[in-house]
Design a protein around this motif. Sequence first.
Motif, PDB file in Angstrom:
ATOM      1  N   SER B  18       0.846  -1.189   0.000  1.00  0.00           N
ATOM      2  CA  SER B  18       0.000   0.000   0.000  1.00  0.00           C
ATOM      3  C   SER B  18       0.885   1.243   0.000  1.00  0.00           C
ATOM      4  O   SER B  18       2.067   1.192   0.375  1.00  0.00           O
ATOM      5  N   THR B  20       0.514   5.923  -0.199  1.00  0.00           N
ATOM      6  CA  THR B  20      -0.271   7.144  -0.346  1.00  0.00           C
ATOM      7  C   THR B  20       0.468   8.102  -1.251  1.00  0.00           C
ATOM      8  O   THR B  20       1.643   8.395  -1.035  1.00  0.00           O
ATOM      9  N   ARG B  77      -4.926   7.118  -1.729  1.00  0.00           N
ATOM     10  CA  ARG B  77      -4.437   5.923  -1.051  1.00  0.00           C
ATOM     11  C   ARG B  77      -4.688   4.688  -1.919  1.00  0.00           C
ATOM     12  O   ARG B  77      -5.798   4.490  -2.418  1.00  0.00           O
ATOM     13  N   GLU B  79      -4.541   0.716  -1.355  1.00  0.00           N
ATOM     14  CA  GLU B  79      -4.466  -0.208  -0.230  1.00  0.00           C
ATOM     15  C   GLU B  79      -3.773  -1.528  -0.589  1.00  0.00           C
ATOM     16  O   GLU B  79      -2.924  -2.003   0.134  1.00  0.00           O
ATOM     17  N   LEU B  80      -4.131  -2.114  -1.689  1.00  0.00           N
ATOM     18  CA  LEU B  80      -3.544  -3.385  -2.125  1.00  0.00           C
ATOM     19  C   LEU B  80      -3.146  -3.217  -3.586  1.00  0.00           C
ATOM     20  O   LEU B  80      -3.942  -3.441  -4.481  1.00  0.00           O
TER      21      LEU B  80
END
Lengths: 115, 114
Positions: B18, B20, B77, B79-80
């Motif tokens: 992950s 950002t 963002r 995440e995966l």
Amino acid sequence: AQKVTQAQTEISVVEKEDVTLDCVYETRDTTYYLFWYKQPPSGELVFLIRRNSFDEQNEISGRYSWNFQKSTSSFNFTITASQVVDSAVYFCALSHNSGNTPLVFGKGTRLSVIA
Amino acid sequence: NAGVTQTPKFRILKIGQSMTLQCTQDMNHNYMYWYRQDPGMGLKLIYYSVGAGITDKGEVPNGYNVSRSTTEDFPLRLELAAPSQTSVYFCASRNRDRDNSPLHFGNGTRLTVT
């Protein structure tokens, strides 16, 4: 739904030739805005022009000119006497009048100007 | 004024990681946007925000999340991370006015997921 079509994927011209980049749009709105952006090889996106749907006057800025025709839903961009520095990807974009409406972009036209 | 600033400029992620993507603007613009650019596909809208605390999905929001806690910042963002998210990401902002002012773009973040 709004849609922008740039049918020309890639164009190559020899320096000093004139070149026109086509942009055709679809919208049901009566008030909308059209834009052109330039993306040179360095990758940043540079704003070139904004035109609202009530202003059909053609615009000229140096070697650049824009032809807006509501009758054909087109907003074409012409570069006169092209130069190597004009080599870039050019995007046409559309948004309607609501202030928070994001721009919808065409897929872009890659222009290569050969010396 | 710095305009719209994106960090990092480049990033390589492994599948499932992950991260950002940061975006900040110093023009006090209300509207902010995240686009992704894939080769030959133009720019596609991921998420946008019309002000602090308000976000909306764009055309391709799956796999992403955003927040807008301040006027200046609009982080994106992942995440995966998946290979399909390999792309160049652009953050943009513009002023709220009647005449649909043009977007100001950051310089982009080039993300590779392997």
